[in-house]
Scaffold this active site. Sequence first.
Site, short mmCIF file in Angstrom:
data_model
loop_
_atom_site.label_atom_id
_atom_site.label_comp_id
_atom_site.label_asym_id
_atom_site.label_seq_id
_atom_site.Cartn_x
_atom_site.Cartn_y
_atom_site.Cartn_z
N PHE A 146 0.86 -1.18 0.00
CA PHE A 146 0.00 0.00 0.00
C PHE A 146 0.89 1.23 0.00
O PHE A 146 1.62 1.47 0.96
CB PHE A 146 -0.96 0.05 1.20
CG PHE A 146 -1.85 1.27 1.11
CD1 PHE A 146 -3.02 1.24 0.37
CD2 PHE A 146 -1.49 2.47 1.72
CE1 PHE A 146 -3.81 2.37 0.25
CE2 PHE A 146 -2.28 3.60 1.59
CZ PHE A 146 -3.45 3.56 0.86
N ASP A 231 9.40 2.89 2.04
CA ASP A 231 8.20 3.66 2.38
C ASP A 231 7.94 3.48 3.88
O ASP A 231 7.38 2.47 4.31
CB ASP A 231 7.01 3.16 1.54
CG ASP A 231 5.74 3.96 1.86
OD1 ASP A 231 5.70 4.68 2.87
OD2 ASP A 231 4.77 3.83 1.07
N LYS A 260 2.37 10.97 7.18
CA LYS A 260 1.54 10.71 8.36
C LYS A 260 2.03 11.45 9.61
O LYS A 260 1.76 12.63 9.75
CB LYS A 260 1.40 9.21 8.57
CG LYS A 260 0.60 8.56 7.42
CD LYS A 260 -0.06 7.25 7.77
CE LYS A 260 -1.11 6.92 6.72
NZ LYS A 260 -0.68 5.96 5.73
C1 LIG Z 1 -0.89 6.03 4.25
C2 LIG Z 1 0.22 5.52 3.43
C3 LIG Z 1 0.56 6.11 2.21
C4 LIG Z 1 -0.24 7.22 1.59
O1 LIG Z 1 -0.33 8.36 2.39
P1 LIG Z 1 -1.49 9.45 2.12
O2 LIG Z 1 -1.10 10.58 3.03
O3 LIG Z 1 -2.79 8.82 2.50
O4 LIG Z 1 -1.41 9.80 0.68
C5 LIG Z 1 1.66 5.62 1.53
N1 LIG Z 1 2.38 4.59 2.03
C6 LIG Z 1 2.08 4.00 3.19
C7 LIG Z 1 2.92 2.88 3.69
C8 LIG Z 1 0.98 4.43 3.93
O5 LIG Z 1 0.65 3.81 5.07
#
Ligand SMILES: *Cc1c(COP(=O)(O)O)cnc(C)c1O
Length: 404
Positions: A146, A231, A260
């Site tokens: 994700f 990520d 986040k």
């Molecule tokens: C939440 C998330 C994203 C995307 O972040 P947004 O601020 O919702 O665009 C990307 N990678 C990971 C691992 C995430 O948990």
Amino acid sequence: MTTSTTRSSAQLIAAEDTVLAHNYHPLPVVLARAEGAVVEDVEGRRYLDLLAGYSALNFGHRHPALIEAAHRQLDALTLTSRAFHNDRLAGFAEGLAELLGMDAVLPMNTGAEAVESGIKLARKWAYDVKGVPADHANIVVAENNFHGRTTTIVGFSSDPEARNGFGPFTPGFRVVPYNDLDALRDAVDEATAAVLIEPIQGEAGVLIPDDGYLAGVRELTRARNALFVADEIQSGLGRTGATLAVEHEGVRPDVVLLGKALGGGIVPVSAVVASRDVMDVLHPGEHGSTFGGNPLAAAVGGAVVELLATGEFQRRAAELGKELAAGLDRLVGRGVVRYRARGLWAGVDVDPELGTGREVTERLMAEGVLAKDTHGSTVRLAPPLTITREQLGEALDALGRVLG
Ligand SMILES: *Cc1c(COP(=O)(O)O)cnc(C)c1O
């Protein structure tokens, strides 16, 4: 028409249903106030927040140092665009680079933008530095990833819900099974710009790879001259008991994506952090963002970095994480089939006989605990790192009751 302060939860939910896009299915709770790990709904009912905005609220709701930084900045300067400099950005970026032991920062806003920026950076690096022929670069990603919701990103998702109906997609991505170094070895070639993975797969159910996987990714990407892009948008900034989840294997990626929690639960703040030589493939005009690096975001992000620089939150996550794991251990065989946990982050597979993950979260809500299911019968627990030992105990007791 009534004002929001006079409408009940039920009325507000009905109004949302009428006017909003139906791309979410929230629990039927309407929040109005919060502090720390406690949130309160329109009718004054209180709940423990065991989701923490998918880790956007690592420091809890309205952490005093973050609120103060935001207030101070609101009274001074909020937005300049990058057409001009602002007096908050240098300090934020210096602090973030130092926290991660890296040297260059590209500020963006949302997580998906950080991922998109990381993809662009890796591709540009492949052409300018590695010498991949124009438009031939590939990026290797993992199944069940994700990374966000843009068209490019959902194009390399393996989740039909995220992807179906949104094509055609951006080419240049190869999907391999997660936690499988042999598959990765087969996929990475002379045209590979980067391997992009989550050090722990959050949305997939807090899937933690085997010991040695991240070190193996590091070794392979180094040997094949490809970038390792981690990520850490959900796994980073204290959640797992370390500043970054890759630290558990002593690994340093070439590029780290953050989001986040970087915004302190106040504003969206994301960043790509890399070494200077990688970042320097981007020149003026080649990438940007109107809001990226704005003074309000930089003030809040800078205050977040200061909190993390103390090490206190990482320590709390590690210590309370032991209690979380111990509490879940006690529930294994009593409604919990298995769980995965690192720091204050757990994916709990509940016995499907007891209901779907969604049903379990609905029952938890009735017990005063807000959590979120992921796929099937998995419930994700990710409380604010500021949660007290007592509050965590209460939440685990509630989980025991709804599964018992
Ligand atoms: C939440 C998330 C994203 C995307 O972040 P947004 O601020 O919702 O665009 C990307 N990678 C990971 C691992 C995430 O948990």
